[in-house]
Design a protein around this motif. Sequence first.
Motif, PDB file in Angstrom:
ATOM      1  N   GLN A  36      10.388  -1.532   2.410  1.00  0.00           N
ATOM      2  CA  GLN A  36      10.146  -2.779   3.126  1.00  0.00           C
ATOM      3  C   GLN A  36      10.994  -3.928   2.585  1.00  0.00           C
ATOM      4  O   GLN A  36      11.260  -4.906   3.283  1.00  0.00           O
ATOM      5  CB  GLN A  36       8.672  -3.183   3.052  1.00  0.00           C
ATOM      6  CG  GLN A  36       7.744  -2.366   3.927  1.00  0.00           C
ATOM      7  CD  GLN A  36       7.420  -1.002   3.328  1.00  0.00           C
ATOM      8  OE1 GLN A  36       7.074  -0.907   2.159  1.00  0.00           O
ATOM      9  NE2 GLN A  36       7.537   0.038   4.131  1.00  0.00           N
ATOM     10  N   PHE A 135       4.807  -3.123  12.951  1.00  0.00           N
ATOM     11  CA  PHE A 135       3.473  -3.196  13.543  1.00  0.00           C
ATOM     12  C   PHE A 135       3.568  -2.944  15.056  1.00  0.00           C
ATOM     13  O   PHE A 135       3.585  -3.897  15.848  1.00  0.00           O
ATOM     14  CB  PHE A 135       2.839  -4.574  13.303  1.00  0.00           C
ATOM     15  CG  PHE A 135       3.068  -5.121  11.929  1.00  0.00           C
ATOM     16  CD1 PHE A 135       2.489  -4.540  10.813  1.00  0.00           C
ATOM     17  CD2 PHE A 135       3.886  -6.229  11.737  1.00  0.00           C
ATOM     18  CE1 PHE A 135       2.703  -5.046   9.538  1.00  0.00           C
ATOM     19  CE2 PHE A 135       4.104  -6.747  10.467  1.00  0.00           C
ATOM     20  CZ  PHE A 135       3.520  -6.149   9.367  1.00  0.00           C
ATOM     21  N   GLN A 192       2.765   3.663  -3.442  1.00  0.00           N
ATOM     22  CA  GLN A 192       2.205   2.408  -2.947  1.00  0.00           C
ATOM     23  C   GLN A 192       1.143   2.721  -1.910  1.00  0.00           C
ATOM     24  O   GLN A 192       1.354   3.540  -1.022  1.00  0.00           O
ATOM     25  CB  GLN A 192       3.311   1.562  -2.316  1.00  0.00           C
ATOM     26  CG  GLN A 192       2.841   0.222  -1.792  1.00  0.00           C
ATOM     27  CD  GLN A 192       4.010  -0.628  -1.333  1.00  0.00           C
ATOM     28  OE1 GLN A 192       4.808  -1.096  -2.133  1.00  0.00           O
ATOM     29  NE2 GLN A 192       4.121  -0.817  -0.022  1.00  0.00           N
ATOM     30  N   VAL A 193      -0.014   2.071  -2.040  1.00  0.00           N
ATOM     31  CA  VAL A 193      -1.108   2.332  -1.109  1.00  0.00           C
ATOM     32  C   VAL A 193      -1.559   1.026  -0.470  1.00  0.00           C
ATOM     33  O   VAL A 193      -1.377  -0.063  -1.022  1.00  0.00           O
ATOM     34  CB  VAL A 193      -2.303   2.997  -1.822  1.00  0.00           C
ATOM     35  CG1 VAL A 193      -1.896   4.346  -2.390  1.00  0.00           C
ATOM     36  CG2 VAL A 193      -2.867   2.103  -2.916  1.00  0.00           C
ATOM     37  N   CYS A 194      -2.147   1.138   0.720  1.00  0.00           N
ATOM     38  CA  CYS A 194      -2.713  -0.017   1.405  1.00  0.00           C
ATOM     39  C   CYS A 194      -4.171  -0.180   1.001  1.00  0.00           C
ATOM     40  O   CYS A 194      -4.902   0.806   0.857  1.00  0.00           O
ATOM     41  CB  CYS A 194      -2.622   0.165   2.916  1.00  0.00           C
ATOM     42  SG  CYS A 194      -0.935   0.185   3.559  1.00  0.00           S
ATOM     43  N   GLU A 195      -4.590  -1.419   0.814  1.00  0.00           N
ATOM     44  CA  GLU A 195      -5.988  -1.714   0.524  1.00  0.00           C
ATOM     45  C   GLU A 195      -6.679  -2.241   1.776  1.00  0.00           C
ATOM     46  O   GLU A 195      -6.046  -2.419   2.826  1.00  0.00           O
ATOM     47  CB  GLU A 195      -6.076  -2.715  -0.631  1.00  0.00           C
ATOM     48  CG  GLU A 195      -5.497  -2.174  -1.927  1.00  0.00           C
ATOM     49  CD  GLU A 195      -5.765  -3.088  -3.118  1.00  0.00           C
ATOM     50  OE1 GLU A 195      -6.160  -4.259  -2.874  1.00  0.00           O
ATOM     51  OE2 GLU A 195      -5.593  -2.631  -4.249  1.00  0.00           O
ATOM     52  N   PRO A 197      -8.131  -4.431   4.659  1.00  0.00           N
ATOM     53  CA  PRO A 197      -7.663  -5.699   5.215  1.00  0.00           C
ATOM     54  C   PRO A 197      -8.579  -6.860   4.816  1.00  0.00           C
ATOM     55  O   PRO A 197      -9.795  -6.696   4.684  1.00  0.00           O
ATOM     56  CB  PRO A 197      -7.706  -5.473   6.727  1.00  0.00           C
ATOM     57  CG  PRO A 197      -7.704  -3.992   6.901  1.00  0.00           C
ATOM     58  CD  PRO A 197      -8.405  -3.438   5.707  1.00  0.00           C
ATOM     59  N   LEU A 213      -2.968  -1.459  14.089  1.00  0.00           N
ATOM     60  CA  LEU A 213      -2.723  -1.618  12.661  1.00  0.00           C
ATOM     61  C   LEU A 213      -3.510  -0.594  11.834  1.00  0.00           C
ATOM     62  O   LEU A 213      -3.576  -0.718  10.613  1.00  0.00           O
ATOM     63  CB  LEU A 213      -3.100  -3.035  12.204  1.00  0.00           C
ATOM     64  CG  LEU A 213      -2.290  -4.184  12.817  1.00  0.00           C
ATOM     65  CD1 LEU A 213      -2.747  -5.515  12.219  1.00  0.00           C
ATOM     66  CD2 LEU A 213      -0.798  -3.987  12.591  1.00  0.00           C
ATOM     67  N   TYR A 216      -2.408   0.888   8.509  1.00  0.00           N
ATOM     68  CA  TYR A 216      -2.445   0.103   7.279  1.00  0.00           C
ATOM     69  C   TYR A 216      -3.818   0.117   6.627  1.00  0.00           C
ATOM     70  O   TYR A 216      -4.023  -0.548   5.608  1.00  0.00           O
ATOM     71  CB  TYR A 216      -2.010  -1.338   7.569  1.00  0.00           C
ATOM     72  CG  TYR A 216      -0.525  -1.463   7.798  1.00  0.00           C
ATOM     73  CD1 TYR A 216       0.343  -1.756   6.738  1.00  0.00           C
ATOM     74  CD2 TYR A 216       0.011  -1.252   9.048  1.00  0.00           C
ATOM     75  CE1 TYR A 216       1.701  -1.837   6.944  1.00  0.00           C
ATOM     76  CE2 TYR A 216       1.396  -1.338   9.257  1.00  0.00           C
ATOM     77  CZ  TYR A 216       2.216  -1.632   8.208  1.00  0.00           C
ATOM     78  OH  TYR A 216       3.584  -1.713   8.415  1.00  0.00           O
ATOM     79  N   LEU A 217      -4.763   0.853   7.188  1.00  0.00           N
ATOM     80  CA  LEU A 217      -6.068   0.974   6.568  1.00  0.00           C
ATOM     81  C   LEU A 217      -6.005   1.952   5.398  1.00  0.00           C
ATOM     82  O   LEU A 217      -5.182   2.877   5.380  1.00  0.00           O
ATOM     83  CB  LEU A 217      -7.092   1.475   7.600  1.00  0.00           C
ATOM     84  CG  LEU A 217      -7.403   0.517   8.752  1.00  0.00           C
ATOM     85  CD1 LEU A 217      -8.280   1.208   9.781  1.00  0.00           C
ATOM     86  CD2 LEU A 217      -8.081  -0.752   8.236  1.00  0.00           C
ATOM     87  N   PRO A 218      -6.854   1.766   4.377  1.00  0.00           N
ATOM     88  CA  PRO A 218      -6.844   2.691   3.238  1.00  0.00           C
ATOM     89  C   PRO A 218      -7.102   4.120   3.684  1.00  0.00           C
ATOM     90  O   PRO A 218      -7.905   4.372   4.576  1.00  0.00           O
ATOM     91  CB  PRO A 218      -7.994   2.168   2.360  1.00  0.00           C
ATOM     92  CG  PRO A 218      -8.206   0.746   2.785  1.00  0.00           C
ATOM     93  CD  PRO A 218      -7.865   0.696   4.236  1.00  0.00           C
ATOM     94  N   LYS A 219      -6.372   5.035   3.075  1.00  0.00           N
ATOM     95  CA  LYS A 219      -6.540   6.452   3.414  1.00  0.00           C
ATOM     96  C   LYS A 219      -7.706   7.035   2.618  1.00  0.00           C
ATOM     97  O   LYS A 219      -7.945   6.674   1.498  1.00  0.00           O
ATOM     98  CB  LYS A 219      -5.243   7.227   3.103  1.00  0.00           C
ATOM     99  CG  LYS A 219      -4.055   6.728   3.917  1.00  0.00           C
ATOM    100  CD  LYS A 219      -4.250   6.975   5.403  1.00  0.00           C
ATOM    101  CE  LYS A 219      -2.964   6.705   6.176  1.00  0.00           C
ATOM    102  NZ  LYS A 219      -2.616   5.262   6.211  1.00  0.00           N
TER     103      LYS A 219
END
Length: 219
Positions: A36, A135, A192-195, A197, A213, A216-219
């Motif tokens: 990114q 997005f 890198q992970v998404c936390e 929202p 979106l 972009y939610l946590p897996k």
Amino acid sequence: MTDNSFLVTDRNKVKRTPLRGAYDREAVYAVLDACQICHVGYVVEGQPYVTPTIFWRDGDTLYWHGSSASRMLRTVKAGVDVCVTASLFDGWVMARSGFHHSANYRSVMAFGKAAPLETEAEKDAALKLMMDGLFPGRWEEIRPATKQELKGTTVVRMEIDQASAKVRNGPPVDDDEDYALPVWAGVLPARQVCEAPVADPKLNSGIAFPENLAGYLPK
């Protein structure tokens, strides 16, 4: 080397551990598309600078943008030589000696000359390309840019003249005699992970998190 590879010269040739280098577009673009943030290297009156920025790609072209007052953008849009780098850290490599400790990573170095997008339509189309890539569906939900916003934004494009990727993966490579040592060795993977929202405190009630979106939610 394939017909889909970048020309290799002293400028983009991987000299240190050359077996980790790759010049085909598929390998280079796989790394760029996973990043990114890139770092834009340029020189102003003999002084080198490196500026981090968000970027996006369309074919052989890289784009980035920012304030029209940005020193980096004012410099690179004049057609100077630019070096763009992007990298991903994939983990620590733990060896049996300090010398052979390393890191797993993916990186790209790309060269070219940047040029500004001149018209509002060009800027708007490029910014839509960025938004759609990050997005999908978001562009249709948000307010269009105003003329003043587009005037205050510089968008540049850089055709990639040359590039190379360099990747290190896998376990440590120790000296043969060190494999018998009673020392733990291996890889400490990192990603890198998404936390979860965090909604804007000023968000109007009743507005649900958009389905487009969900990635972009946590897996």
